[in-house]
Design a protein around this motif. Structure first.
Motif, PDB file in Angstrom:
ATOM      1  N   PHE A  24      61.083   8.571  33.229  1.00  0.00           N
ATOM      2  CA  PHE A  24      61.967   7.753  32.395  1.00  0.00           C
ATOM      3  C   PHE A  24      62.233   8.396  31.031  1.00  0.00           C
ATOM      4  CE2 PHE A  24      59.991   4.817  35.455  1.00  0.00           C
ATOM      5  CZ  PHE A  24      61.155   4.458  36.130  1.00  0.00           C
ATOM      6  N   LEU A  25      61.743   9.627  30.847  1.00  0.00           N
ATOM      7  CA  LEU A  25      62.064  10.363  29.623  1.00  0.00           C
ATOM      8  C   LEU A  25      63.478  10.908  29.717  1.00  0.00           C
ATOM      9  CD1 LEU A  25      58.758  12.366  29.134  1.00  0.00           C
ATOM     10  CD2 LEU A  25      59.590  10.446  27.745  1.00  0.00           C
ATOM     11  N   LYS A  26      64.082  11.110  28.555  1.00  0.00           N
ATOM     12  CA  LYS A  26      65.484  11.553  28.550  1.00  0.00           C
ATOM     13  C   LYS A  26      65.601  13.061  28.415  1.00  0.00           C
ATOM     14  CE  LYS A  26      67.650   7.358  27.719  1.00  0.00           C
ATOM     15  NZ  LYS A  26      68.649   6.524  27.126  1.00  0.00           N
ATOM     16  N   LEU A  27      66.615  13.560  29.099  1.00  0.00           N
ATOM     17  CA  LEU A  27      66.956  14.981  29.028  1.00  0.00           C
ATOM     18  C   LEU A  27      68.476  15.034  28.937  1.00  0.00           C
ATOM     19  CD1 LEU A  27      65.312  17.619  29.272  1.00  0.00           C
ATOM     20  CD2 LEU A  27      65.869  17.651  31.683  1.00  0.00           C
ATOM     21  N   GLY A  28      68.984  15.572  27.824  1.00  0.00           N
ATOM     22  CA  GLY A  28      70.436  15.614  27.644  1.00  0.00           C
ATOM     23  C   GLY A  28      71.060  14.227  27.655  1.00  0.00           C
ATOM     24  N   GLY A  29      70.358  13.235  27.114  1.00  0.00           N
ATOM     25  CA  GLY A  29      70.945  11.899  26.975  1.00  0.00           C
ATOM     26  C   GLY A  29      70.713  10.959  28.145  1.00  0.00           C
ATOM     27  N   ARG A  30      70.233  11.466  29.269  1.00  0.00           N
ATOM     28  CA  ARG A  30      69.983  10.581  30.417  1.00  0.00           C
ATOM     29  C   ARG A  30      68.550  10.734  30.894  1.00  0.00           C
ATOM     30  NH1 ARG A  30      73.883  11.242  35.090  1.00  0.00           N
ATOM     31  NH2 ARG A  30      73.231  13.385  34.835  1.00  0.00           N
ATOM     32  N   SER A  31      68.019   9.677  31.512  1.00  0.00           N
ATOM     33  CA  SER A  31      66.635   9.783  31.978  1.00  0.00           C
ATOM     34  C   SER A  31      66.579  10.708  33.192  1.00  0.00           C
ATOM     35  CB  SER A  31      66.075   8.410  32.337  1.00  0.00           C
ATOM     36  OG  SER A  31      66.661   7.932  33.524  1.00  0.00           O
ATOM     37  N   LEU A 205      64.782  27.058  52.300  1.00  0.00           N
ATOM     38  CA  LEU A 205      64.641  27.519  50.923  1.00  0.00           C
ATOM     39  C   LEU A 205      64.858  26.404  49.910  1.00  0.00           C
ATOM     40  CD1 LEU A 205      66.373  30.985  50.533  1.00  0.00           C
ATOM     41  CD2 LEU A 205      63.986  30.392  50.053  1.00  0.00           C
ATOM     42  N   GLY A 206      63.915  26.280  49.022  1.00  0.00           N
ATOM     43  CA  GLY A 206      64.085  25.395  47.875  1.00  0.00           C
ATOM     44  C   GLY A 206      64.883  26.133  46.805  1.00  0.00           C
ATOM     45  N   ASP A 207      64.644  25.792  45.562  1.00  0.00           N
ATOM     46  CA  ASP A 207      65.352  26.460  44.467  1.00  0.00           C
ATOM     47  C   ASP A 207      64.378  26.619  43.308  1.00  0.00           C
ATOM     48  OD1 ASP A 207      68.551  26.768  43.502  1.00  0.00           O
ATOM     49  OD2 ASP A 207      67.081  26.524  41.899  1.00  0.00           O
ATOM     50  N   PRO A 208      64.381  27.772  42.635  1.00  0.00           N
ATOM     51  CA  PRO A 208      63.462  27.951  41.498  1.00  0.00           C
ATOM     52  C   PRO A 208      63.720  26.937  40.388  1.00  0.00           C
ATOM     53  CG  PRO A 208      64.722  29.963  41.915  1.00  0.00           C
ATOM     54  CD  PRO A 208      65.212  28.946  42.901  1.00  0.00           C
ATOM     55  N   GLY A 209      64.924  26.408  40.323  1.00  0.00           N
ATOM     56  CA  GLY A 209      65.233  25.391  39.310  1.00  0.00           C
ATOM     57  C   GLY A 209      64.756  23.998  39.691  1.00  0.00           C
ATOM     58  N   ASN A 210      64.323  23.852  40.939  1.00  0.00           N
ATOM     59  CA  ASN A 210      63.881  22.532  41.415  1.00  0.00           C
ATOM     60  C   ASN A 210      62.410  22.318  41.049  1.00  0.00           C
ATOM     61  OD1 ASN A 210      63.767  20.096  42.864  1.00  0.00           O
ATOM     62  ND2 ASN A 210      63.457  21.140  44.841  1.00  0.00           N
ATOM     63  N   ILE A 211      62.112  22.453  39.768  1.00  0.00           N
ATOM     64  CA  ILE A 211      60.711  22.365  39.317  1.00  0.00           C
ATOM     65  C   ILE A 211      60.255  20.906  39.283  1.00  0.00           C
ATOM     66  CG2 ILE A 211      60.814  24.472  37.923  1.00  0.00           C
ATOM     67  CD1 ILE A 211      60.868  22.511  35.437  1.00  0.00           C
ATOM     68  N   LYS A 212      58.951  20.723  39.394  1.00  0.00           N
ATOM     69  CA  LYS A 212      58.403  19.372  39.204  1.00  0.00           C
ATOM     70  C   LYS A 212      57.916  19.265  37.770  1.00  0.00           C
ATOM     71  CE  LYS A 212      54.598  17.774  41.290  1.00  0.00           C
ATOM     72  NZ  LYS A 212      53.712  17.296  40.204  1.00  0.00           N
ATOM     73  N   PRO A 216      53.998  18.383  29.594  1.00  0.00           N
ATOM     74  CA  PRO A 216      55.049  18.322  28.565  1.00  0.00           C
ATOM     75  C   PRO A 216      55.882  19.604  28.468  1.00  0.00           C
ATOM     76  CG  PRO A 216      53.039  17.342  27.728  1.00  0.00           C
ATOM     77  CD  PRO A 216      52.693  17.920  29.082  1.00  0.00           C
ATOM     78  N   GLN A 217      55.243  20.761  28.623  1.00  0.00           N
ATOM     79  CA  GLN A 217      56.008  22.004  28.472  1.00  0.00           C
ATOM     80  C   GLN A 217      57.076  22.165  29.566  1.00  0.00           C
ATOM     81  OE1 GLN A 217      52.679  21.696  28.722  1.00  0.00           O
ATOM     82  NE2 GLN A 217      51.737  23.323  29.927  1.00  0.00           N
ATOM     83  N   ASP A 218      56.918  21.448  30.679  1.00  0.00           N
ATOM     84  CA  ASP A 218      57.913  21.548  31.753  1.00  0.00           C
ATOM     85  C   ASP A 218      59.258  20.952  31.336  1.00  0.00           C
ATOM     86  OD1 ASP A 218      56.020  22.700  33.444  1.00  0.00           O
ATOM     87  OD2 ASP A 218      55.343  20.737  34.166  1.00  0.00           O
ATOM     88  N   LEU A 219      59.219  20.068  30.356  1.00  0.00           N
ATOM     89  CA  LEU A 219      60.462  19.420  29.918  1.00  0.00           C
ATOM     90  C   LEU A 219      61.396  20.435  29.239  1.00  0.00           C
ATOM     91  CD1 LEU A 219      61.411  16.512  30.249  1.00  0.00           C
ATOM     92  CD2 LEU A 219      60.650  16.060  27.926  1.00  0.00           C
ATOM     93  N   ALA A 224      66.286  23.894  29.760  1.00  0.00           N
ATOM     94  CA  ALA A 224      66.953  25.188  29.914  1.00  0.00           C
ATOM     95  C   ALA A 224      67.660  25.266  31.267  1.00  0.00           C
ATOM     96  CB  ALA A 224      65.929  26.315  29.770  1.00  0.00           C
ATOM     97  N   ILE A 225      67.019  24.745  32.291  1.00  0.00           N
ATOM     98  CA  ILE A 225      67.633  24.764  33.631  1.00  0.00           C
ATOM     99  C   ILE A 225      68.894  23.906  33.635  1.00  0.00           C
ATOM    100  CG2 ILE A 225      67.325  24.093  36.050  1.00  0.00           C
ATOM    101  CD1 ILE A 225      64.275  24.696  35.600  1.00  0.00           C
ATOM    102  N   LEU A 226      68.797  22.760  32.983  1.00  0.00           N
ATOM    103  CA  LEU A 226      69.931  21.843  32.917  1.00  0.00           C
ATOM    104  C   LEU A 226      71.123  22.504  32.219  1.00  0.00           C
ATOM    105  CD1 LEU A 226      70.348  18.885  33.827  1.00  0.00           C
ATOM    106  CD2 LEU A 226      69.924  18.209  31.477  1.00  0.00           C
ATOM    107  N   LYS A 227      70.824  23.329  31.250  1.00  0.00           N
ATOM    108  CA  LYS A 227      71.901  24.044  30.548  1.00  0.00           C
ATOM    109  C   LYS A 227      72.335  25.275  31.335  1.00  0.00           C
ATOM    110  CE  LYS A 227      70.567  22.699  25.882  1.00  0.00           C
ATOM    111  NZ  LYS A 227      69.579  23.061  24.860  1.00  0.00           N
ATOM    112  N   ASN A 228      71.774  25.424  32.514  1.00  0.00           N
ATOM    113  CA  ASN A 228      72.152  26.503  33.417  1.00  0.00           C
ATOM    114  C   ASN A 228      71.790  27.886  32.906  1.00  0.00           C
ATOM    115  OD1 ASN A 228      73.007  26.882  35.931  1.00  0.00           O
ATOM    116  ND2 ASN A 228      75.119  26.242  35.581  1.00  0.00           N
ATOM    117  N   THR A 229      70.707  27.964  32.155  1.00  0.00           N
ATOM    118  CA  THR A 229      70.339  29.266  31.616  1.00  0.00           C
ATOM    119  C   THR A 229      69.327  29.995  32.499  1.00  0.00           C
ATOM    120  OG1 THR A 229      68.678  28.178  30.266  1.00  0.00           O
ATOM    121  CG2 THR A 229      70.771  28.697  29.199  1.00  0.00           C
ATOM    122  N   VAL A 230      68.545  29.245  33.253  1.00  0.00           N
ATOM    123  CA  VAL A 230      67.608  29.895  34.174  1.00  0.00           C
ATOM    124  C   VAL A 230      67.606  29.130  35.496  1.00  0.00           C
ATOM    125  CG1 VAL A 230      66.010  30.806  32.442  1.00  0.00           C
ATOM    126  CG2 VAL A 230      65.661  28.505  33.311  1.00  0.00           C
ATOM    127  N   GLY A 231      66.984  29.733  36.467  1.00  0.00           N
ATOM    128  CA  GLY A 231      66.741  29.002  37.721  1.00  0.00           C
ATOM    129  C   GLY A 231      67.872  29.074  38.711  1.00  0.00           C
TER     130      GLY A 231
END
Ligand code: CTP
Ligand code: MG
Length: 245
Positions: A24-31, A205-212, A216-219, A224-231
């Protein structure tokens, strides 16, 4: 209804240790929960979604679903104490007539449409499918005294992701057998199908961007993944490693 997604969002996020459960934490304005829900809402081959959330968050989730026009969300239910129990609750809420279920961790909110499609494609010919990634790091066995006791063959190892897809009757049976055995702590659903040898489990195949998101550091990584910079999109196994599709 052919393909239904069960999104597991009923955890408390102890390792993340945030002010609210991590989904329920927000990332880029949405949970993260909403980002995850949208992935299944917009996928053309997903017909319905069951949402499993903490009892305390049922009103919030109901509001999110109606405000966001998530028309595929057919049921919103409370989860259990463990992931396995939440998954069982989700499976029990599946409406009659559903052929396949995809069980997914809300904590993997950045799942890609391609991964969902690969699971669905593999379900045409298989009864149990998991998303996985060939291991990038060498993996060793370490004992209680911190001694490294084995270096495992990396080419044969993969890291498990979700979604995991099943023919509904197979995963129902797997959970029923686990409960009869008093098991409630399985960390994923394919492991139950394997444990009771109910069907072969195939990896796509999964995706390297499909992280769990676990710590806290995963956020920050997710941001970065959401901004399409990695993964995204770089999921091809390297030569000499696993070559599943
Ligand atoms: N989950 C769930 N019900 C539970 C426990 C977990 O629905 N009782 C869900 C989580 O919300 C998450 C997914 O299962 O989307 C994977 O679990 P995990 O990453 O372990 O999340 P938490 O259990 O919330 O975190 P922790 O183990 O650190 O407490
Ligand atoms: Mg957990």
């Amino acid at each position: 209804m052919k393909n239904l997604a069960i999104i597991l969002a009923a955890g408390s996020g102890e390792r993340f240790s945030g002010p609210v459960p991590k989904q329920f934490l927000k990332l880029g304005g949405r949970s993260l929960f909403e980002i995850c829900l949208e992935k299944f809402q917009v996928h053309p081959d997903i017909d319905g979604i069951v949402l499993v959330c903490p009892d305390s968050h049922l009103p919030l989730v109901e509001d999110t679903v109606s405000a966001g026009h998530f028309s595929k969300a057919v049921k919103i239910i409370a989860g259990g104490t463990t992931r396995q129990e939440s998954s069982f609750a989700g499976i029990n809420a599946v409406p009659a007539g559903v052929k396949n279920v995809l069980i997914h961790d809300a904590a993997r909110a950045l799942v890609t449409p391609a991964v969902i499609s690969r699971i669905l494609a593999a379900l045409a010919a298989n009864m149990a499918v998991m998303a996985a990634l060939p291991a990038g790091d060498t993996i060793v066995r370490v004992d209680e005294e911190a001694m490294v006791t084995a270096v495992l063959d990396r080419a044969k190892l993969s890291q498990v992701q979700t979604p995991q897809g099943f023919r509904l009757e197979i995963i129902r049976q797997a959970h029923a057998l686990a409960r009869a055995d008093g098991l409630s702590n399985a960390s994923d659903d394919c492991s139950l199908v394997l444990r009771y040898k109910l069907a072969p489990v195939v990896a796509v195949l999964g995706d390297p961007g499909n992280i769990k998101i676990t710590y806290p550091q995963d956020l920050a990584i997710a941001e970065a993944i959401l901004k399409n910079t990695v993964g995204r999109g770089g999921a091809c196994p390297r030569p000499g490693t696993n070559s599943y599709k």
